[in-house]
Design an enzyme around this catalytic site. Structure first.
Site, short mmCIF file in Angstrom:
data_model
loop_
_atom_site.label_atom_id
_atom_site.label_comp_id
_atom_site.label_asym_id
_atom_site.label_seq_id
_atom_site.Cartn_x
_atom_site.Cartn_y
_atom_site.Cartn_z
N THR A 161 20.39 26.69 23.51
CA THR A 161 20.65 26.81 24.95
C THR A 161 19.33 26.96 25.68
O THR A 161 19.09 26.34 26.71
CB THR A 161 21.54 28.03 25.23
OG1 THR A 161 22.80 27.79 24.64
CG2 THR A 161 21.72 28.25 26.72
N GLY A 184 24.07 33.66 20.60
CA GLY A 184 24.68 33.25 19.34
C GLY A 184 24.29 34.10 18.16
O GLY A 184 25.09 34.32 17.25
N GLU A 185 23.06 34.58 18.16
CA GLU A 185 22.55 35.23 16.96
C GLU A 185 22.32 36.71 17.15
O GLU A 185 22.70 37.52 16.31
CB GLU A 185 21.23 34.58 16.55
CG GLU A 185 21.41 33.22 15.97
CD GLU A 185 20.22 32.86 15.09
OE1 GLU A 185 20.25 33.22 13.91
OE2 GLU A 185 19.26 32.27 15.60
#
Ligand code: FES
Ligand code: FES
Lengths: 162, 812
Positions: B546, B745-746
């Site tokens: 992103t 996400g992580e």
């Protein structure tokens, strides 16, 4: 060795020659070229290969193609009818109930099976209904939400019909 | 780090849409995923769904030994089987063209496409067969006879570093694949003078990515060129390594990433199952497919690094964190590959989310004969934030300070620069912490007496947003690039190198272009992850997609937009910045005359420019030095995300079973581009973290054989095990992020394990220092506690192991 089998696939009668030791998932993917049914583990543990056998969810990787003989089989390709998505499919889209999508066909088949048997499931019953379908991406939250919304929509539609 | 490219792109950025005008970005229900319909109808094409006429199948032959020399390979029986079309061994690949990392870490290019002389893990690939059907290929592979001379397996990373341990790769290197240090301030002095110091040990286990889609590839060879459809997180990186492994120029390999059924870091490396079909396709003239079975995915792909920790900290008695010393030992398994970054990341993560000015930290990654460890979602952060956040609660208890207050007292604040040069930008850590603590009613946690079987736990973490450095190095510039073409028929095409691995970046890229051009989502057509059709991208890892991909995409559409608007500004006698693009129109606000359709606007530009179409290119890279992997000085990422978690658990004190009753997650992802997508990432992260904490572990016997390589024996949470999850997005526009976004996400996996761990510790009154906390382990601990009063469990062997480590080798 191969044998001729007769069954209904997504509403259509099928006559096919199937190797006797071939699993249903391989038969669907390799012989019928329906690749929507996925192979995740091929030992009945992940649910990615779930199809409907006479309206009930079964993992197609631990079923032989021979066992389809005389039965009604529905795969994910048969869920959208006449160009219209099933409410379960629509809700999965609208609620972002998928990420990589690899578990999605199996999840949807399990959801359909659940709603066939139990049109008004509680949250716990929904969770139970998809407990055989592993999803590594979503944490199941939005999947449960999508199935719940679809159930309510279907119930409403039924009510309106009646 | 200053973004030098800012100046270069200043014109382009001047025509970007203003946040107050966004119609799609940040609007949760304004659009749906562009791949959703294909995924709910079964028409989405994944690698295993690529079905080419005349296709053959490839099957790999694996080593049953963890450490052995290959004496001979006999294909005679396999070749007798009708339908077998070819066989391969390591000798069929060019010597010296190993897979891994060239340039920066040459010695880590340690993986032969097929092993030539030595195998280093159970499952190492020694040969391959090709046949007309998958069934024949499987039978043929079983008929290949390989003779081995078995060597002593090295399974303990501490033993591996000892001088008398057998060499796994290179003799005389202490079996270290890499070691890293990170130092700042004067920790020795601070430790000598501090009110409070301590030393604690922790250990995390080996887990796997377990994407539901198994790894696989399909290759065809035509016109002197290979086309490879493969389960990759980075089409360009795969192309580099496939070409290298085959010994052919990159120009002759085209890699296409079809839909990907989950990656989580496990599909970053390049594998035998990608190279062997290429070879066979060339040999036979047929397309060749190789899809791994689940046990092969478990044994032969990648895992999360197990880490052993020694953590020392120094605090004032009021709770200010003064210094930290730590040693991290990462079990690297048999190979390097994407595993190199783990070391540095483990240290970087240990320096936040709290300010600490004096540090002395080292990380070593010895090889062992376990399967190769590699990148995995929340890379190193999950393990580090487990150990360091359990530690934080221990410190709070020792100092008699509320764990929430101890964290808030030391937390990183916006625009803080760490002692080694990590440059933080926006930071909403405090808001995250407070939100989850309030939700779980932290203030009244006493309602559950300690040891009552019920309890709550908190934790915090940080992560890089937009990792600037490759985890699998290639000689290419580590950027993300995009091309956007505006079409006068009323649409735009985006050629994006970004690799959607399921997280939804295809939708993000489409949305950014639609937003900037004032088009509908379905008027933006995406061409993605195909090395022939799309520009370079370094891959999906390190929470960069992103951030870097989104910025690249915005610059590309900005470039096209700037050209288009400059043309019309000249026509209309105004500045490009005065013109708006919205609802398919190009106009000056309030001026009824200067208002044309998108189509007319594009046509006018083309007419003036002799038919040249409106097109833009954009790229984004973090400007830094990959020396950071060993020296650890400087900034690692363009921004950092922050997270906090709170868990409420019930422990069955009879059976040791843990139920996660409630979970809250606060995430600072900058401005969320789509709230549903952010929530989805967080919810998935909680599953991964819960699995990590209470369920998942790869178990090996004393010979290094994997004992649970199936979903039957390796469990992660089902829908019945997962709690409801309350998400708090504590957002603040990040100045560097695309439309203000950071990552989601992580980092969102990082604090999950420690929140659950702290809650279990609270509920049981014990301190558990080792993962996973399975019912069996917990049951044993509870019984022993009853009998002996012991309260601290796990990692008991580590003090001695750390004490007996050989000194670090000198750095040349
Ligand atoms: S593929 Fe059938 S259950 Fe996993
Ligand atoms: S969406 Fe990826 S496994 Fe469920």
């Amino acid at each position: 060795m191969k044998k001729i089998i007769h069954f209904t696939l997504n509403g259509e009668p099928v006559e096919a020659l199937a190797p006797v030791n071939m699993t249903m998932v391989d038969f669907l993917r390799k012989e019928m070229h329906l690749t929507g049914t996925k192979r995740g583990c091929e030992e009945g543990e992940c649910g990615a290969c779930t199809i409907l056998l006479d309206g009930r969810a079964v993992p197609s990787c631990i079923m032989l193609a021979m066992e389809a003989d005389g039965h009604e089989i529905t795969t994910i390709e048969g869920v959208k009818k006449n160009g219209v998505l099933h409410p379960v499919q629509q809700e999965f889209m609208d609620k972002w109930a998928l990420q990589c999508g690899f578990c999605t066909p199996g999840m949807i088949m399990s959801a359909l099976s659940l709603l066939n048997e139990n049109p008004n499931p509680t949250e716990e019953e929904i969770r139970d209904g998809i407990a055989g379908n592993l999803c590594r991406c979503t944490g199941y939250v939005k999947i449960v939400e999508a199935i719940d919304c679809a159930a309510k929509k279907l119930a409403k539609a039924k009510e309106a019909e009646a | 780090m200053a973004i030098m490219s800012k100046e270069y792109y200043a014109d382009i950025e001047s025509v970007y849409k203003k946040p107050e005008d966004y119609e799609l970005a940040g609007k949760g229900n304004a659009y749906i995923r562009i791949d959703a319909e294909a995924k709910v109808t079964g028409s989405a094409v994944y690698t295993d769904d690529v079905d080419l006429p005349g296709m053959y199948y490839c099957k790999l032959v694996h080593s049953p030994y963890a450490h052995a020399l290959i004496k001979s390979i006999d294909f005679s029986e396999a070749l007798k089987l009708p339908g077998v079309k070819g066989v391969l061994t390591g000798a069929d690949f060019p010597e010296g063209h190993n897979l891994g990392n060239p340039e920066a870490f040459k010695e880590l290019a340690d993986k032969e496409p097929l092993c030539r002389k030595k195998v280093r893990m159970v499952g190492d690939e020694v040969a391959a067969v090709c046949a007309t059907t998958e069934e024949i290929a499987t039978q043929a592979a079983a008929l290949v006879k390989v003779e081995y001379e078995v060597l002593e397996p090295v399974l303990d990373p501490f033993y591996s570093m000892q001088p008398d341990a057998p060499a796994i790769h290179y003799p005389g290197t202490s079996n270290l694949s890499i070691f890293t240090t990170m130092k700042a301030g004067d920790p020795d002095k601070v430790f000598a003078e501090a009110d409070y110091t301590d030393k604690h040990y922790y250990r995390t286990q080996q887990m796997v990515h377990a994407a539901i889609e198994p790894h696989g590839a399909v290759a065809k060879y035509e016109n002197n060129e290979w086309t490879v459809w493969t389960t990759t997180q980075g089409a360009y990186v795969s192309r580099y390594w496939i070409a290298w492994g085959l010994g052919v120029p990159e120009s002759q390999v085209r890699v296409i990433k079809p839909m990907l059924g989950g990656g989580f870091g496990g599909k970053l490396d390049v594998f035998a199952h990608e190279l062997c079909p290429c070879k066979f396709a060339q040999m036979t003239g047929h397309p060749v497919k190789c899809i791994l079975k689940r046990d092969e995915v478990f044994m032969c792909t990648r895992t999360r690094h197990p880490i052993s920790f020694e953590i020392e900290s120094a605090f004032t008695k009021e709770g200010k964190l003064l210094a930290k010393r730590c040693k991290h030992i990462l079990d690297g398994g048999a190979y390097g590959g994407s595993g190199i970054a783990a070391n540095t990341l483990s240290l970087i993560c240990a320096t936040f989310p709290y300010k600490v000015e004096n540090i002395d930290m080292t990380a070593r990654r010895p090889y062992t004969n376990h399967p190769a460890s590699g990148a995995m979602r929340g890379y190193s952060a999950c393990q580090v934030h487990f150990a360091h956040e359990i530690h934080m609660d221990e410190v709070a208890n020792a100092l008699g300070i509320d764990p929430l207050e101890l964290r808030r007292m030391n937390e990183i604040t916006p625009y803080y620069t760490g002692p080694t040069g990590l440059e933080f930008t926006s930071c909403k850590f405090d808001e995250c912490m407070v939100a989850v603590a309030d939700y779980i009613d932290w203030k009244h946690r006493d309602r559950y007496p300690i040891g009552s079987g019920q309890g709550v736990g908190l934790s915090g973490s940080g992560f890089m947003s937009g990792t600037g450095f490759p985890v699998l190095v290639t000689p290419h510039y580590c950027s993300s690039s995009t091309i956007v073409r505006l079409n006068r028929e009323g649409y735009a095409v985006v050629f994006s190198g970004a690799n959607d691995i399921g997280q939804g970046c295809d939708t993000v890229m489409t949305m950014i272009v639609a937003e900037e051009l004032g088009l509908r989502m379905d008027e933006v057509k995406l061409v993605q992850s195909d090395t022939t059709a799309t520009p370079w991208d370094a891959g999906s890892f390190g929470s960069r997609v992103t951030f870097l991909g989104g910025n690249a995409c915005r610059r590309a559409v900005g470039d096209a937009k700037f050209k288009l608007l400059s043309h019309w500004a000249e026509e209309w006698g105004c500045k490009p910045q005065d013109i708006t693009m919205k609802d398919h129109r190009v106009f000056i606000k309030g001026d009824p005359e200067k208002n044309i359709s998108y189509n007319e606007a594009c046509f006018g530009y083309e007419e003036k420019n002799f038919g040249r179409c409106v097109a833009g290119v954009g790229s984004f890279a973090h400007e830094g030095d990959k020396d950071i992997y060993v020296k650890n000085v400087g900034n690692y990422a363009t921004a950092y995300s922050f997270s906090a978690s709170a868990a409420k658990v019930t422990v069955d004190m009879e059976t040791g079973a843990v139920t996660l009753d409630d979970f809250a997650f606060g995430h600072d992802c900058g401005r969320p581009l789509n709230i549903r997508a952010v929530e989805g990432q967080i919810e998935g992260s909680v599953l991964l973290g819960f699995g990590f904490t209470c369920y998942e572990e790869c178990v090996y016997d004393k010979d290094g054989k994997h004992l649970n390589p199936s979903f039957r024996d390796y469990h992660f949470p089902t829908a019945l095990d997962m709690p409801k999850i309350k998400t708090f997005v504590c957002s603040e526009y990040d100045p560097e992020g695309p439309m203000g976004a950071k990552e989601a996400g992580e980092g969102s996996t990082a604090p999950v394990g420690s929140a659950i761990g702290n809650a279990i510790n609270y509920a049981t009154g014990l301190t558990l220092k080792e993962l996973p906390i399975t019912p069996e382990k917990l049951w044993r601990a509870l019984r022993e506690h009853e009998k002996t009063g012991k309260t601290v469990f796990g990692a008991e062997d580590l003090p001695e192991k750390f004490a007996n480590m050989p000194p670090l080798p000198a750095r040349d």
